[in-house]
Enzyme design. Structure first.
Site, PDB file in Angstrom:
ATOM      1  N   SER A  50      35.185 -15.448  -0.916  1.00 66.71           N
ATOM      2  CA  SER A  50      36.360 -14.783  -1.504  1.00 66.71           C
ATOM      3  C   SER A  50      37.611 -15.162  -0.717  1.00 66.71           C
ATOM      4  O   SER A  50      38.725 -14.935  -1.195  1.00 66.71           O
ATOM      5  CB  SER A  50      36.176 -13.257  -1.512  1.00 66.71           C
ATOM      6  OG  SER A  50      35.772 -12.790  -0.241  1.00 66.71           O
ATOM      7  N   ASP A  88      29.080 -17.083   3.741  1.00 64.37           N
ATOM      8  CA  ASP A  88      28.736 -17.643   2.429  1.00 64.37           C
ATOM      9  C   ASP A  88      28.571 -19.151   2.498  1.00 64.37           C
ATOM     10  O   ASP A  88      29.434 -19.851   3.058  1.00 64.37           O
ATOM     11  CB  ASP A  88      29.872 -17.347   1.432  1.00 64.37           C
ATOM     12  CG  ASP A  88      29.583 -16.134   0.584  1.00 64.37           C
ATOM     13  OD1 ASP A  88      28.397 -15.804   0.382  1.00 64.37           O
ATOM     14  OD2 ASP A  88      30.560 -15.508   0.118  1.00 64.37           O
ATOM     15  N   LYS A 117      24.603 -16.544   3.108  1.00 60.55           N
ATOM     16  CA  LYS A 117      24.380 -15.961   1.777  1.00 60.55           C
ATOM     17  C   LYS A 117      24.528 -17.069   0.747  1.00 60.55           C
ATOM     18  O   LYS A 117      25.396 -17.930   0.880  1.00 60.55           O
ATOM     19  CB  LYS A 117      25.372 -14.836   1.490  1.00 60.55           C
ATOM     20  CG  LYS A 117      25.285 -14.292   0.060  1.00 60.55           C
ATOM     21  CD  LYS A 117      26.008 -12.980  -0.112  1.00 60.55           C
ATOM     22  CE  LYS A 117      27.501 -13.066  -0.336  1.00 60.55           C
ATOM     23  NZ  LYS A 117      27.912 -13.840  -1.531  1.00 60.55           N
ATOM     24  N   GLU A 119      24.073 -17.784  -3.784  1.00 59.21           N
ATOM     25  CA  GLU A 119      24.053 -17.101  -5.082  1.00 59.21           C
ATOM     26  C   GLU A 119      22.975 -17.679  -5.996  1.00 59.21           C
ATOM     27  O   GLU A 119      22.763 -18.896  -6.029  1.00 59.21           O
ATOM     28  CB  GLU A 119      25.423 -17.235  -5.761  1.00 59.21           C
ATOM     29  CG  GLU A 119      26.551 -16.603  -4.954  1.00 59.21           C
ATOM     30  CD  GLU A 119      27.921 -16.732  -5.625  1.00 59.21           C
ATOM     31  OE1 GLU A 119      27.999 -17.202  -6.787  1.00 59.21           O
ATOM     32  OE2 GLU A 119      28.914 -16.357  -4.976  1.00 59.21           O
ATOM     33  N   GLU A 187      26.141  -7.613  -7.527  1.00 54.45           N
ATOM     34  CA  GLU A 187      27.557  -7.495  -7.883  1.00 54.45           C
ATOM     35  C   GLU A 187      27.712  -7.178  -9.374  1.00 54.45           C
ATOM     36  O   GLU A 187      27.110  -7.837 -10.231  1.00 54.45           O
ATOM     37  CB  GLU A 187      28.301  -8.807  -7.534  1.00 54.45           C
ATOM     38  CG  GLU A 187      29.790  -8.733  -7.872  1.00 54.45           C
ATOM     39  CD  GLU A 187      30.631  -9.819  -7.204  1.00 54.45           C
ATOM     40  OE1 GLU A 187      30.102 -10.610  -6.403  1.00 54.45           O
ATOM     41  OE2 GLU A 187      31.846  -9.848  -7.503  1.00 54.45           O
TER      42      GLU A 187
HETATM   43  O1  KIV Z   1      32.739 -13.754  -1.289  1.00 53.38           O
HETATM   44  C1  KIV Z   1      32.631 -12.513  -1.220  1.00 53.38           C
HETATM   45  O2  KIV Z   1      33.475 -11.801  -0.693  1.00 53.38           O
HETATM   46  C2  KIV Z   1      31.425 -11.927  -1.811  1.00 53.38           C
HETATM   47  C3  KIV Z   1      31.437 -10.452  -2.031  1.00 53.38           C
HETATM   48  C4  KIV Z   1      32.217 -10.151  -3.245  1.00 53.38           C
HETATM   49  C5  KIV Z   1      30.066  -9.902  -2.061  1.00 53.38           C
HETATM   50  O3  KIV Z   1      30.520 -12.629  -2.132  1.00 53.38           O
END
Ligand code: KIV
Length: 285
Positions: A50, A88, A117, A119, A187
């Site tokens: 994000s 991420d 993380k 997806e 989400e």
């Molecule tokens: O990138 C991010 O901030 C996220 C959250 C919305 C969980 O993946």
């Protein structure tokens, strides 16, 4: 590191779910924010992609690169002592080959993240989760609305809105769990669906727009602080209005400089009396 501080780990997440203790998570992208989050006792920080929107000003997460993620992961990990840092894996950084995924995940871990993380839960991704976990890398999954698939999803739509889709989400979540994921972000999923998924999984779920039955909650820090200039989704609770505070301070600074009010006396360095007199004498010559 201070010996009395026990860092939060993937194991801590599981213990918290088992003990019905809610897990707290916020995104962060810089050193000072990470430090304040750590000092407040938040369990985990997500260096979310994000940051594409909040820091880099993009309209989605698609343009974020592994180098971007490394820069901000480094800044965040320098600010924490106890809080677990999860970073991420950005768009397409885990879709080409297992080798490339491992190298990219390794870069984030070696820059300071405690976990990564990713997806989705396609067979390809499940295989990668398995491989990363077997290589010693903690992996958190992300299901429901998955922002990196915005172009194929076609918009910001709630996921798991029917019985059938909830069952599909649960099946994906179970596969992530079987392949070694230690937690899953859910989400934009209806409360009831997220409750059903959480209750039928062993590992914790972290909700964002997924109601209050998840094992924990995550919010984007800019949304919580009221800093982001654009629209925020319905699931955001704005706990402060930093945007207005910033704008007021910046305008006041501008006015003070224009009117020669800033710098104030206390912001300046002075010569000693003796040196000042010498200078004044030199001017009179
Ligand atoms: O990138 C991010 O901030 C996220 C959250 C919305 C969980 O993946």
């Amino acid at each position: 590191m201070n010996d009395s501080i026990k860092p939060v780990t993937a194991k801590t997440f599981q213990t918290m779910k088992n003990n019905n203790e809610k897990i707290t998570m916020l995104t962060a992208y810089d050193f000072s924010t990470a430090k304040y989050i750590d000092e407040a006792g938040i369990d985990s920080i997500l260096v979310g992609d994000s940051l594409g929107m909040t820091i880099l000003g993009y309209d989605s997460t698609i343009k974020v690169t592994i180098d971007d993620m490394m820069t901000f992961t480094k800044a965040v990990s320098n600010g924490v002592k106890r809080t677990m840092v999860i970073a991420d894996l950005p768009f397409l950084s885990y879709h080409v080959s297992k080798e490339q995924t491992t190298i990219n995940a390794g870069k984030l871990i070696q820059t300071g993240a405690n976990a990564v993380k990713l997806e989705g839960a396609s067979d390809f991704i499940l295989d990668e989760v398995n491989h990363l976990v077997n290589s010693g890398i903690n992996v958190m999954g992300h299901l429901g609305f998955t922002p990196q698939y915005i172009n194929t999803i076609g918009g910001y739509y709630i996921q798991g809105k029917s019985y059938e889709n909830t069952i599909k989400l649960l099946e994906s979540a179970k596969k992530l769990e079987e392949n070694g994921a230690f937690a899953i972000v859910l989400e934009m999923v209806p409360v009831e669906s997220a409750k059903y998924i959480t209750e039928n999984l062993n590992i914790p779920t972290i909700g964002i727009g997924a109601g209050n039955y998840c094992s924990g909650q995550v919010l984007v820090i800019d949304d919580l602080l009221g800093k982001f200039p654009g629209n925020v989704p319905k699931f955001v609770k704005q706990y402060a209005n930093i945007k207005d505070i910033m704008k007021q301070a910046i305008s006041k600074y501008k006015n003070d400089v224009k009117n020669n009010i800033f710098p104030f006396e206390e912001n300046m360095f002075n010569l000693t009396k003796e040196e000042k007199e010498k200078l004044e004498y030199a001017f009179t010559k």
